[in-house]
Every structure is written in structure tokens, then in C-alpha cells.
Write a protein that holds these residues in place. Structure first.
Motif, PDB file in Angstrom:
ATOM      1  N   ILE A   1       0.835  -1.209   0.000  1.00  8.82           N
ATOM      2  CA  ILE A   1       0.000   0.000   0.000  1.00  8.82           C
ATOM      3  C   ILE A   1       0.866   1.254   0.000  1.00  8.82           C
ATOM      4  CG2 ILE A   1      -1.615   1.362   1.398  1.00  8.82           C
ATOM      5  CD1 ILE A   1      -2.934  -1.266   2.233  1.00  8.82           C
ATOM      6  N   ARG A   2       1.934   1.254   0.817  1.00 14.10           N
ATOM      7  CA  ARG A   2       2.791   2.451   0.901  1.00 14.10           C
ATOM      8  C   ARG A   2       3.524   2.720  -0.414  1.00 14.10           C
ATOM      9  NH1 ARG A   2       7.951   3.742   2.290  1.00 14.10           N
ATOM     10  NH2 ARG A   2       8.506   1.559   2.569  1.00 14.10           N
ATOM     11  N   GLU A   3       3.949   1.656  -1.082  1.00 17.05           N
ATOM     12  CA  GLU A   3       4.745   1.828  -2.299  1.00 17.05           C
ATOM     13  C   GLU A   3       3.895   2.066  -3.546  1.00 17.05           C
ATOM     14  OE1 GLU A   3       8.013   2.102  -2.511  1.00 17.05           O
ATOM     15  OE2 GLU A   3       8.223   1.861  -0.339  1.00 17.05           O
ATOM     16  N   PHE A   4       2.720   1.435  -3.636  1.00 14.80           N
ATOM     17  CA  PHE A   4       1.971   1.450  -4.892  1.00 14.80           C
ATOM     18  C   PHE A   4       0.578   2.082  -4.804  1.00 14.80           C
ATOM     19  CE2 PHE A   4       4.734  -2.358  -4.896  1.00 14.80           C
ATOM     20  CZ  PHE A   4       5.599  -1.999  -5.931  1.00 14.80           C
ATOM     21  N   LEU A   5      -0.015   2.144  -3.623  1.00 16.80           N
ATOM     22  CA  LEU A   5      -1.402   2.593  -3.525  1.00 16.80           C
ATOM     23  C   LEU A   5      -1.575   3.800  -2.601  1.00 16.80           C
ATOM     24  CD1 LEU A   5      -2.948  -0.989  -3.041  1.00 16.80           C
ATOM     25  CD2 LEU A   5      -2.730   0.264  -5.194  1.00 16.80           C
ATOM     26  N   ALA A   6      -0.469   4.444  -2.216  1.00 19.58           N
ATOM     27  CA  ALA A   6      -0.523   5.514  -1.220  1.00 19.58           C
ATOM     28  C   ALA A   6      -1.351   6.709  -1.677  1.00 19.58           C
ATOM     29  CB  ALA A   6       0.896   5.966  -0.871  1.00 19.58           C
ATOM     30  N   ASP A   7      -1.403   6.968  -2.990  1.00 19.89           N
ATOM     31  CA  ASP A   7      -2.093   8.157  -3.499  1.00 19.89           C
ATOM     32  C   ASP A   7      -3.580   7.929  -3.784  1.00 19.89           C
ATOM     33  OD1 ASP A   7       0.285   9.545  -3.391  1.00 19.89           O
ATOM     34  OD2 ASP A   7       0.869   8.943  -5.423  1.00 19.89           O
ATOM     35  N   ILE A   8      -4.038   6.701  -3.592  1.00 19.45           N
ATOM     36  CA  ILE A   8      -5.447   6.400  -3.852  1.00 19.45           C
ATOM     37  C   ILE A   8      -6.272   6.735  -2.615  1.00 19.45           C
ATOM     38  CG2 ILE A   8      -7.112   4.615  -4.476  1.00 19.45           C
ATOM     39  CD1 ILE A   8      -4.854   3.157  -5.922  1.00 19.45           C
ATOM     40  N   THR A   9      -7.169   7.695  -2.737  1.00 19.56           N
ATOM     41  CA  THR A   9      -7.948   8.182  -1.594  1.00 19.56           C
ATOM     42  C   THR A   9      -8.785   7.086  -0.951  1.00 19.56           C
ATOM     43  OG1 THR A   9      -8.081  10.341  -2.666  1.00 19.56           O
ATOM     44  CG2 THR A   9      -9.589   9.938  -0.843  1.00 19.56           C
ATOM     45  N   PHE A  10      -9.415   6.260  -1.792  1.00 17.76           N
ATOM     46  CA  PHE A  10     -10.265   5.187  -1.261  1.00 17.76           C
ATOM     47  C   PHE A  10      -9.465   4.253  -0.354  1.00 17.76           C
ATOM     48  CE2 PHE A  10     -11.859   0.836  -1.460  1.00 17.76           C
ATOM     49  CZ  PHE A  10     -13.185   1.007  -1.079  1.00 17.76           C
ATOM     50  N   VAL A  11      -8.268   3.854  -0.821  1.00 15.40           N
ATOM     51  CA  VAL A  11      -7.428   2.938  -0.039  1.00 15.40           C
ATOM     52  C   VAL A  11      -7.031   3.572   1.289  1.00 15.40           C
ATOM     53  CG1 VAL A  11      -5.194   1.755   0.031  1.00 15.40           C
ATOM     54  CG2 VAL A  11      -6.545   1.726  -2.069  1.00 15.40           C
ATOM     55  N   HIS A  12      -6.637   4.845   1.241  1.00 15.46           N
ATOM     56  CA  HIS A  12      -6.194   5.542   2.464  1.00 15.46           C
ATOM     57  C   HIS A  12      -7.353   5.726   3.448  1.00 15.46           C
ATOM     58  CE1 HIS A  12      -4.972   8.937   5.028  1.00 15.46           C
ATOM     59  NE2 HIS A  12      -3.758   8.431   4.889  1.00 15.46           N
ATOM     60  N   ASP A  13      -8.498   6.172   2.945  1.00 15.45           N
ATOM     61  CA  ASP A  13      -9.610   6.521   3.836  1.00 15.45           C
ATOM     62  C   ASP A  13     -10.378   5.307   4.360  1.00 15.45           C
ATOM     63  OD1 ASP A  13      -8.935   9.124   3.451  1.00 15.45           O
ATOM     64  OD2 ASP A  13     -10.578   9.587   2.065  1.00 15.45           O
ATOM     65  N   TYR A  14     -10.576   4.310   3.475  1.00 19.07           N
ATOM     66  CA  TYR A  14     -11.442   3.199   3.862  1.00 19.07           C
ATOM     67  C   TYR A  14     -10.692   1.918   4.251  1.00 19.07           C
ATOM     68  CZ  TYR A  14     -15.227   6.081   2.102  1.00 19.07           C
ATOM     69  OH  TYR A  14     -16.115   7.103   1.913  1.00 19.07           O
ATOM     70  N   ILE A  15      -9.469   1.756   3.745  1.00 18.48           N
ATOM     71  CA  ILE A  15      -8.698   0.558   4.083  1.00 18.48           C
ATOM     72  C   ILE A  15      -7.738   0.838   5.243  1.00 18.48           C
ATOM     73  CG2 ILE A  15      -7.129  -1.238   3.251  1.00 18.48           C
ATOM     74  CD1 ILE A  15      -9.883  -1.301   1.937  1.00 18.48           C
ATOM     75  N   VAL A  16      -6.841   1.820   5.052  1.00 14.79           N
ATOM     76  CA  VAL A  16      -5.816   2.107   6.074  1.00 14.79           C
ATOM     77  C   VAL A  16      -6.441   2.752   7.315  1.00 14.79           C
ATOM     78  CG1 VAL A  16      -3.681   3.350   6.584  1.00 14.79           C
ATOM     79  CG2 VAL A  16      -4.016   2.328   4.321  1.00 14.79           C
ATOM     80  N   ASP A  17      -7.092   3.918   7.115  1.00 15.93           N
ATOM     81  CA  ASP A  17      -7.699   4.624   8.252  1.00 15.93           C
ATOM     82  C   ASP A  17      -9.066   4.050   8.634  1.00 15.93           C
ATOM     83  OD1 ASP A  17      -5.559   6.275   8.481  1.00 15.93           O
ATOM     84  OD2 ASP A  17      -6.427   7.939   7.339  1.00 15.93           O
ATOM     85  N   GLY A  18      -9.579   3.148   7.803  1.00 15.69           N
ATOM     86  CA  GLY A  18     -10.862   2.527   8.094  1.00 15.69           C
ATOM     87  C   GLY A  18     -10.677   1.135   8.674  1.00 15.69           C
TER      88      GLY A  18
END
Length: 433
Positions: free
Chosen positions: A28-45
Motif C-alpha cells: 500500500i505504501r509503495e503502490f497505492l498511497a495516493d489512492i484516496t479510497f485505499v487511504h480513507d477506507y482501508i488504512v484509516d478505516g
């Protein structure tokens, strides 16, 4: 006849959850960090919620477990002098292992010289909270409101109240016996709660590791590789060598058997980075797997989680050497002795204070005249090192528990040597009504 596939052990499942979590975090940090959905709903969710619920569930059990198990242990004491002897032995061993840890750390830091050539010119200001005096700590051990102490999770105050309550039960005759039986039943129920929680641990560990490694980059470790290697190497050396030798010397028991049975507790401590949150698992391991009676473990384990900070002492020793070398300050033998004394006593004096490791380090640096600002430089890798030193801390708690239990003849050696001990206690059967 078809054979049932062998179930993976809890340790194996926790390790799998940890590895998958680390890999997921890096991806996630290397390839998906800029995707808002991943950050908001996966990492912080998902990761944040799942990990927080797991930690909260562990902490939920700490207060009832410490109070109930300590009341059970204390109420069975036929002689009050036993409690004084138990406390004296436990405190002496905890202070001794802390002194050995800081000495080993200073020795390794002096030999390897991790701070030689380091540039601390960019270190930002660091302000540590003022540590309480030893007198304030002793006064603070006695609760004015036990219910409030439990609500705040003040372990030392809970220990004191539980001991007094247990002594009162022991002295209350028939009424005390009836209350003691209720507490013994409560203790069994709480230990079953611990077993229930251990079954969902792999998922909690996955969420914690995935969340952590979405933010933890290798660049911080690379810039402090020498410091990181010395601290982590000294932690492992202390755990294997010091604890292993102490266990063999004072009990005659096998260190290999001990470390094998500590696997689950070590994994819990590593993933949570909290000795207090790991108390339920450490207690379950000490009593059900290592064979120490609840009378001893209920006292030594919570006390150790509060004041036994060998891992933190090692960090302080290496950090002191690192900062002194980076600022080109030569420490004398008197300075080294002052560091050993300060760190050992501070492990008791700062018990239960948030950010205790950095408070203790600031005290040590001030003692030998080193700039406290140097702490800011090493904070980048402290989170990962905190996980390792927490695992070392709870290992030390369990070693001392075994030593004290064996010396008090409150240890089931057959259970310690039984490789399958505790497995039935960890089973949870939820039958339909």
C-alpha cells in the motif's frame, strides 16, 4: 480412514498474520498511497478500526484479570510474611536484570560505537515530561478511590488494593471463604475470556502490522542502521543469554522449553508494543503453560509489566553511548556508573507514566550532561524498537515469575516440561442453547 488435517498452532497463525500485514502495508505504501479510497477506507478505516478494537479488547481484560487473580492469590496465603518474602524476591530480581541490561547496553554501545560520525546538527528540540520523584511514586501507589484507579488502569494502585482485599478475605473466616470461592470462579471465567481473545489474535495482528507499515519506511532505519542493529542485537542477546542463564542457574529448568512456551506471549507483545496490554496473555502463559501457581504469577506479572523495563534500559544505554559519540562527548567510568544507577532506579520511579522510555532517557542524559535534543534523532526508529523491547520485557517478567515460583515451591514442574500443557485450557466451546 480419512485423517483430519493438522491445525496450525496459534503461534504459526500469528506469524502468518504478522507477515501478511507487513507485506500488505509495504504494498500500500509503495503502490497505492495516493489512492484516496485505499487511504480513507482501508488504512484509516479497516486497519485502524480492526487494530484498535484488538488492542482495546486486550486492555479490557487487564484490570479485571489483575484484580481478580491477585485477590485469589493473596487470599490463599496462610502467612502474611510470605507476601513480604515474595515481594522482596521479585523486586530484587527485577532491579538486578535491569542493571545487567543497562550494563550490557553500555558495553555494546562503547565497543560498536554506533554514533561515531553521526550528524546530529539537524536534531530538532525535544521536551520530555518531568518524571515524578520516588516519593511521589510511593505515595501514588495507594489509591484514594479504588474504583477510580480501576477506571484509569493504574496498575500499581490496583495491585495494592487487591493485596489488601485478599488479606482481608483470608482473615474473614467463613465469610472470606465464600467470597474467595466466588473470586476463584471469576478467575476461571476471565482466563476463558483470554483464551477466546487469543483465537482472534492473528486478525488483530494483521491489522496492526498493516497499519504500521503503511507509514514506516526503510529510509529511517537505513539512516540509523548502526544504532538500530546495536539496540536490537543487544535486546536479543539479553533475552537469550541473561534470561536463559538466570533460569538455568536459579531453577535448573530448560531455557529451550521456556522460550518455546513463550512464543505466543512474545508475538502478542511484539505486535502490541505494550507490556500492560499483554498482561492477560503473559498471565495465561505463566500459569497454564509454565506451571507457576496463580498465587505467584498474579503478583509478579502485573508488577513486572509496570516496573520491569529491561528492554527500555537497553535502549537507554545504547542511546546514551550513541548521543555521546555523535556529540563527541567522552564519558568517564563515573558517568557510566551514574547511567547504570539512574536507569535502574528510574525503572521504578517512572512506573506507569506515559512515554516512560523517553522520560527515563531524558533523566539519564541530564545525569551525565548530554543534550536531550539528541533524542529527536533516534525517534524515527523507536516505534519498531519498542516492539522488540516489549517482547524482551515480558520475557523477563516470565523468567522472574518462574524463578520466584520455583523458590517458593509454587510451580508445577511436570506442567512446565509438558509440551502440550495449556492446550485444553485455550479451547473454547460455544454450545447452542
Amino acid at each position: 480412514m480419512k485423517t483430519q488435517p493438522k491445525k496450525l498452532s496459534l503461534t504459526a497463525r500469528i506469524i502468518i498474520g504478522m507477515i501478511l500485514g507487513i507485506m500488505t502495508g509495504f504494498v500500500i505504501r509503495e503502490f497505492l498511497a495516493d489512492i484516496t479510497f485505499v487511504h480513507d477506507y482501508i488504512v484509516d478505516g479497516l486497519f485502524e478500526v480492526g487494530g484498535s478494537i484488538f488492542i482495546a479488547s486486550l486492555k479490557m481484560l487487564v484490570v479485571p484479570l489483575v484484580f481478580v487473580s491477585l485477590v485469589c492469590g493473596t487470599s490463599t496465603l496462610s502467612d502474611i510474611s510470605t507476601l513480604g518474602r515474595l515481594g522482596g524476591k521479585t523486586l530484587a530480581f527485577y532491579l538486578t536484570t535491569t542493571a545487567i541490561a543497562i550494563t550490557l547496553a553500555l558495553t555494546m554501545g562503547t565497543i560498536v560505537q554506533p554514533g561515531a560520525g553521526a550528524d546530529l546538527g539537524a536534531a530538532t528540540a525535544f521536551e520530555a515530561k518531568e518524571a515524578p520523584t520516588l516519593g511521589q511514586v510511593i505515595i501514588g501507589m495507594f489509591p484514594t478511590n479504588p474504583i477510580n484507579s480501576m477506571a484509569q488502569g493504574n496498575t500499581l494502585q490496583i495491585i495494592v488494593f487487591a493485596i489488601l482485599f485478599g488479606i482481608a478475605i483470608s482473615a474473614a473466616g467463613k465469610a472470606g471463604e465464600r467470597i474467595a470461592s466466588v473470586f476463584n470462579d471469576l478467575n476461571e471465567v476471565i482466563m476463558k475470556l483470554v483464551a477466546l481473545l487469543m483465537h482472534i489474535a492473528p486478525f488483530g495482528v494483521f491489522f496492526l502490522m498493516a497499519k504500521l507499515f503503511t507509514t514506516l519506511g526503510l529510509d529511517a532505519i537505513e539512516s540509523l542502521m548502526s544504532y538500530f542493529a546495536v539496540v536490537s542485537g543487544t535486546l536479543v542477546l539479553h533475552a537469550l543469554l541473561t534470561y536463559g542463564l538466570m533460569l538455568k542457574l536459579f531453577t535448573g529448568l530448560s531455557p529451550l522449553t521456556f522460550f518455546k512456551k513463550m512464543e505466543d506471549a512474545i508475538m502478542f507483545a511484539f505486535s502490541t508494543a505494550s507490556s500492560n496490554a499483554t498482561i492477560p496473555v503473559t498471565m495465561e502463559t505463566a500459569t497454564k503453560r509454565l506451571g507457576v501457581s496463580n498465587k505467584v504469577a498474579s503478583f509478579t506479572v502485573p508488577l513486572g509489566a509496570t516496573i520491569n523495563m529491561d528492554g527500555t534500559a537497553i535502549m537507554q544505554g545504547v542511546a546514551t553511548a550513541f548521543i555521546a559519540q555523535a556529540f563527541n562527548v567522552d564519558l568517564t567510568m563515573g558517568d557510566y556508573l551514574a547511567v547504570i544507577m539512574t536507569a535502574t532506579l528510574a525503572s521504578v520511579g517512572t512506573a506507569g507514566v506515559p512515554g516512560v522510555g523517553l522520560i527515563m532517557l531524558a533523566m539519564v542524559l541530564n545525569q551525565v550532561g548530554l543534550p536531550v535534543e539528541g533524542i529527536a534523532m533516534i525517534m524515527g526508529v523507536d516505534r519498531l524498537l519498542d516492539m522488540i523491547r516489549t517482547a524482551v520485557n515480558i520475557t523477563g517478567d516470565s523468567v522472574v515469575t518462574c524463578i520466584v515460583g520455583k523458590s517458593e515451591k509454587e510451580m508445577d514442574i511436570a506442567r512446565f516440561n509438558d509440551p502440550r500443557a495449556g492446550e485444553k485450557d485455550e479451547e473454547v466451546h460455544l454450545h447452542k442453547a
